[in-house]
Design a protein around this motif. Structure first.
Motif, PDB file in Angstrom:
ATOM      1  N   ASP A 281       3.978   1.838  -1.353  1.00  0.00           N
ATOM      2  CA  ASP A 281       3.760   0.728  -0.414  1.00  0.00           C
ATOM      3  C   ASP A 281       2.275   0.482  -0.203  1.00  0.00           C
ATOM      4  O   ASP A 281       1.464   1.410  -0.239  1.00  0.00           O
ATOM      5  CB  ASP A 281       4.410   1.034   0.943  1.00  0.00           C
ATOM      6  CG  ASP A 281       5.925   1.090   0.865  1.00  0.00           C
ATOM      7  OD1 ASP A 281       6.481   0.524  -0.102  1.00  0.00           O
ATOM      8  OD2 ASP A 281       6.541   1.707   1.756  1.00  0.00           O
ATOM      9  N   ARG A 282       1.927  -0.766   0.093  1.00  0.00           N
ATOM     10  CA  ARG A 282       0.536  -1.091   0.437  1.00  0.00           C
ATOM     11  C   ARG A 282       0.177  -0.542   1.808  1.00  0.00           C
ATOM     12  O   ARG A 282      -0.942  -0.107   2.041  1.00  0.00           O
ATOM     13  CB  ARG A 282       0.336  -2.612   0.478  1.00  0.00           C
ATOM     14  CG  ARG A 282       0.276  -3.309  -0.858  1.00  0.00           C
ATOM     15  CD  ARG A 282       0.028  -4.787  -0.658  1.00  0.00           C
ATOM     16  NE  ARG A 282      -1.325  -5.050  -0.198  1.00  0.00           N
ATOM     17  CZ  ARG A 282      -1.635  -5.882   0.790  1.00  0.00           C
ATOM     18  NH1 ARG A 282      -0.692  -6.508   1.467  1.00  0.00           N
ATOM     19  NH2 ARG A 282      -2.895  -6.087   1.123  1.00  0.00           N
ATOM     20  N   LYS A 283       1.146  -0.587   2.713  1.00  0.00           N
ATOM     21  CA  LYS A 283       0.874  -0.248   4.110  1.00  0.00           C
ATOM     22  C   LYS A 283       1.245   1.198   4.397  1.00  0.00           C
ATOM     23  O   LYS A 283       2.328   1.664   4.040  1.00  0.00           O
ATOM     24  CB  LYS A 283       1.656  -1.192   5.023  1.00  0.00           C
ATOM     25  CG  LYS A 283       1.280  -1.095   6.493  1.00  0.00           C
ATOM     26  CD  LYS A 283       1.993  -2.184   7.292  1.00  0.00           C
ATOM     27  CE  LYS A 283       1.598  -2.154   8.759  1.00  0.00           C
ATOM     28  NZ  LYS A 283       2.256  -3.223   9.539  1.00  0.00           N
ATOM     29  N   ILE A 293      -4.197  -0.286   4.770  1.00  0.00           N
ATOM     30  CA  ILE A 293      -3.739  -1.162   3.689  1.00  0.00           C
ATOM     31  C   ILE A 293      -4.469  -0.715   2.421  1.00  0.00           C
ATOM     32  O   ILE A 293      -5.702  -0.749   2.364  1.00  0.00           O
ATOM     33  CB  ILE A 293      -4.050  -2.649   3.975  1.00  0.00           C
ATOM     34  CG1 ILE A 293      -3.277  -3.137   5.209  1.00  0.00           C
ATOM     35  CG2 ILE A 293      -3.700  -3.508   2.752  1.00  0.00           C
ATOM     36  CD1 ILE A 293      -1.764  -3.202   5.024  1.00  0.00           C
ATOM     37  N   ASP A 295      -5.015  -1.225  -1.583  1.00  0.00           N
ATOM     38  CA  ASP A 295      -4.860  -2.147  -2.717  1.00  0.00           C
ATOM     39  C   ASP A 295      -5.522  -1.547  -3.946  1.00  0.00           C
ATOM     40  O   ASP A 295      -6.717  -1.235  -3.934  1.00  0.00           O
ATOM     41  CB  ASP A 295      -5.483  -3.510  -2.403  1.00  0.00           C
ATOM     42  CG  ASP A 295      -4.621  -4.337  -1.462  1.00  0.00           C
ATOM     43  OD1 ASP A 295      -3.419  -4.444  -1.726  1.00  0.00           O
ATOM     44  OD2 ASP A 295      -5.153  -4.858  -0.466  1.00  0.00           O
ATOM     45  N   GLN A 296      -4.740  -1.390  -4.996  1.00  0.00           N
ATOM     46  CA  GLN A 296      -5.237  -0.803  -6.236  1.00  0.00           C
ATOM     47  C   GLN A 296      -5.429  -1.903  -7.268  1.00  0.00           C
ATOM     48  O   GLN A 296      -4.499  -2.658  -7.590  1.00  0.00           O
ATOM     49  CB  GLN A 296      -4.219   0.219  -6.747  1.00  0.00           C
ATOM     50  CG  GLN A 296      -4.705   1.059  -7.902  1.00  0.00           C
ATOM     51  CD  GLN A 296      -3.638   2.037  -8.364  1.00  0.00           C
ATOM     52  OE1 GLN A 296      -2.659   2.286  -7.672  1.00  0.00           O
ATOM     53  NE2 GLN A 296      -3.816   2.591  -9.542  1.00  0.00           N
ATOM     54  N   THR A 297      -6.657  -2.068  -7.775  1.00  0.00           N
ATOM     55  CA  THR A 297      -6.938  -3.048  -8.824  1.00  0.00           C
ATOM     56  C   THR A 297      -7.493  -2.303 -10.030  1.00  0.00           C
ATOM     57  O   THR A 297      -7.732  -1.094  -9.972  1.00  0.00           O
ATOM     58  CB  THR A 297      -7.965  -4.099  -8.352  1.00  0.00           C
ATOM     59  OG1 THR A 297      -9.239  -3.457  -8.199  1.00  0.00           O
ATOM     60  CG2 THR A 297      -7.551  -4.732  -7.032  1.00  0.00           C
ATOM     61  N   THR A 301     -10.205   0.722  -6.029  1.00  0.00           N
ATOM     62  CA  THR A 301      -9.172   0.778  -4.997  1.00  0.00           C
ATOM     63  C   THR A 301      -9.848   0.511  -3.653  1.00  0.00           C
ATOM     64  O   THR A 301     -10.918   1.057  -3.377  1.00  0.00           O
ATOM     65  CB  THR A 301      -8.493   2.150  -4.973  1.00  0.00           C
ATOM     66  OG1 THR A 301      -7.840   2.371  -6.232  1.00  0.00           O
ATOM     67  CG2 THR A 301      -7.463   2.244  -3.857  1.00  0.00           C
ATOM     68  N   ARG A 338      -1.201   9.637  -4.288  1.00  0.00           N
ATOM     69  CA  ARG A 338      -1.096   8.500  -5.229  1.00  0.00           C
ATOM     70  C   ARG A 338      -1.902   8.730  -6.499  1.00  0.00           C
ATOM     71  O   ARG A 338      -1.846   7.924  -7.424  1.00  0.00           O
ATOM     72  CB  ARG A 338      -1.590   7.223  -4.537  1.00  0.00           C
ATOM     73  CG  ARG A 338      -0.751   6.825  -3.329  1.00  0.00           C
ATOM     74  CD  ARG A 338      -1.404   5.711  -2.529  1.00  0.00           C
ATOM     75  NE  ARG A 338      -0.670   5.457  -1.294  1.00  0.00           N
ATOM     76  CZ  ARG A 338      -0.093   4.299  -0.974  1.00  0.00           C
ATOM     77  NH1 ARG A 338      -0.185   3.264  -1.781  1.00  0.00           N
ATOM     78  NH2 ARG A 338       0.561   4.169   0.155  1.00  0.00           N
ATOM     79  N   GLU A 398       1.464   4.873  -9.127  1.00  0.00           N
ATOM     80  CA  GLU A 398       1.932   3.484  -9.245  1.00  0.00           C
ATOM     81  C   GLU A 398       2.027   3.061 -10.698  1.00  0.00           C
ATOM     82  O   GLU A 398       2.992   2.423 -11.122  1.00  0.00           O
ATOM     83  CB  GLU A 398       0.981   2.547  -8.483  1.00  0.00           C
ATOM     84  CG  GLU A 398       1.420   1.080  -8.527  1.00  0.00           C
ATOM     85  CD  GLU A 398       0.446   0.174  -7.790  1.00  0.00           C
ATOM     86  OE1 GLU A 398      -0.026  -0.810  -8.402  1.00  0.00           O
ATOM     87  OE2 GLU A 398       0.160   0.456  -6.613  1.00  0.00           O
ATOM     88  N   GLY A 412       1.180 -10.049  -7.257  1.00  0.00           N
ATOM     89  CA  GLY A 412       1.583  -9.506  -5.962  1.00  0.00           C
ATOM     90  C   GLY A 412       1.933 -10.576  -4.953  1.00  0.00           C
ATOM     91  O   GLY A 412       2.299 -10.280  -3.817  1.00  0.00           O
TER      92      GLY A 412
END
Length: 489
Positions: A281-283, A293, A295-297, A301, A338, A398, A412
């Motif tokens: 989950d993001r949250k 929150i 966010d993985q790009t 991150t 993660r 992920e 997303g």
């Protein structure tokens, strides 16, 4: 507070959970079809030299050529002082390798996404207490061994095992270990290195010279000395393999092994399955009512902290400070859980008090001390962001468990119903000018089709009036929200 490993075996997949104090801290997953290759040693062939990138591509027999940077063609510098490291200048890649040259290389990073594996010529072989460095002559000691007396003792003992074959790095698990165990480890690593060099001489073409052990064995080796209370395995076959492995290499762990044959799935003991789902989950909820929150790009991150429902008890500064302090513990755990690596940017809630900023940074550093993966914190930037890095060798949880969404294509997010309706209307006008037709039939998803017939019906009527043709809407239940077709009749 007990610490234990849970090993779950299913056909073609092994999962290992590290539980500390009843809470999941790390999860490791390995699948036969995508088994990690970090630590493997190959005889490869340079397929291309790129002077502009100071790198070369090396064919080691994988689908994608592996990447070797000039800085990774270096002598062993892990335990050389910072000032001395400056003497090791990175030379031009064209001087170091040539196309068609055979090289012995080791994988330091698994293939990640579209990138091939990353290599080094700086070969190392790990065991439970030592890491062998072929060709080196010095001894290094893990920085996590803090006692100067113990560091000196270990260094003096291991220095006697160094010869023309190589030197050693003393691992954290070696703290307090006797000479006999260290000598046994050193002898084992030298025998292993002899086997690797013999294989290299025998094989003329590219091949694998050494393969890392399977996940369950690797985790046991890496957790040697980590203070585990027990290791539970839900497969009889794997349990027996681990018994054999530990009795030969890590005897003090043999007594901690247990075969788990309970009716309840092993990962249900500490709610591990649900924790894995939450790790996607993001949250991330904090106990106080605040939340993170994440966010993985591909580039980095980002972690954003919010007070959420937490209103505090004193004043705003205290509320923000307490939320940020709580967040540091959650962030450290989430990075491990993660397996997030690379550049990580943390956006703490703005703090005007300099002492609060210093204490939050100290709390984060303390929380990260438990992490077995190397981390580096740069402190607060001018924008008030904390910049840090965490060594990345394997893919995040992920990337292991998930793929791009077939609907949003990895963005997303989805276009809103309103946006798709307006796209349809513009498409009708475009087709009207480009082709002759009597009327139009629009195929759309249920949500978009309903909107065109209700909320956006007046706008569609204006389009009909503009093109002078009838427009009919037909709902296609299998269409995604962004999917539509405008057909001429």
């Amino acid at each position: 507070m007990t610490a234990e490993l849970l090993v779950n075996i299913t056909p073609s997949e092994t999962r290992v959970a590290y539980i500390d104090g009843g809470i999941l801290q790390e999860i490791h997953i390995e699948r036969d079809a995508r088994r990690g290759i970090v630590g493997n040693i190959y005889k490869g062939r340079v397929s291309r030299v790129l002077p502009g990138m100071q790198a070369a591509f090396v064919d080691i027999g994988l689908d994608k050529a592996a990447f070797l940077h000039a800085s990774d063609i270096m002598p062993h510098t892990e335990c050389v002082a910072g000032e001395e490291q400056k003497n090791f200048a990175v030379r031009d890649i064209a001087e170091l390798v040539r196309q068609g040259q055979d090289l012995m290389v080791q994988v330091v990073k698994d293939p990640l996404g579209t990138k091939g594996a990353r290599l080094t010529t700086d070969i190392t072989l790990p065991s439970r207490y030592l890491v062998f460095m072929p060709g080196a002559s010095h001894v290094g000691v893990s920085q996590r061994i803090e006692s100067e007396t113990e560091r000196e003792r270990l260094k003096n003992v291991v220095q006697g095992y160094c010869d023309e074959q190589g030197g050693y790095i003393i691992r954290t698990a070696a703290e307090g270990i006797g000479e006999q165990e260290l000598a046994s480890d050193a002898a084992f690593l030298k025998r292993l290195w002899v086997k690797v060099t013999e294989r290299k001489k025998r094989n003329q073409n590219r091949c694998r010279l050494y393969g890392e052990v399977a996940l369950a064995q690797r985790i046991l080796r890496d957790f040697a000395g980590a203070g585990l209370d027990r290791i539970r395995v839900d497969s009889r076959l794997t349990f027996e393999q681990l018994l054999e492995f530990t009795s030969e290499y890590i005897p003090d762990m043999t007594g901690k092994l247990e075969h788990y044959n309970g009716k309840q799935p092993i990962f249900d003991l500490y709610d591990v399955e649900n924790e894995i789902q939450r790790a996607l989950d993001r949250k991330v909820e904090l106990k106080s009512g605040g939340y993170l929150i994440i966010d993985q790009t591909e580039a980095m991150t980002t972690v954003d902290i919010n007070t959420g429902a937490f209103v505090g008890h004193r004043n705003l500064d205290e509320t923000i400070f307490n939320t940020n302090i709580e967040a540091t513990q959650a962030i450290a755990r989430q990075l491990r859980l993660r397996n997030l690596g690379g550049i990580i940017i943390i956006d703490f809630i703005d703090m005007s008090n300099e002492d609060h900023r210093r204490r939050v940074l100290h709390s984060l550093e303390q929380a990260l001390n438990k992490d077995r993966v190397k981390t580096s914190i740069s402190g607060f930037s001018q924008l008030g962001l904390v910049e840090m890095t965490r060594k990345r060798t394997r893919e995040s949880i992920e990337h292991v468990l998930c793929g791009d969404c077939s609907v949003c294509k990895g963005r997303g997010t989805l276009k809103t119903v309103e946006t798709v309706c307006y796209e349809i209307m513009r498409e009708i006008v475009r087709v009207h000018y480009a082709y002759d037709s009597d009327r139009f039939l629009v195929y759309a998803s249920p949500t978009v089709g309903d909107a065109l017939k209700s909320d956006e019906s007046h706008a569609l009527a204006e389009v009909e009036l503009f093109v002078g043709k009838e427009v009919k809407v037909q709902i296609e239940p299998l269409y995604t929200q962004e999917q539509f077709d405008v057909v001429m009749m």
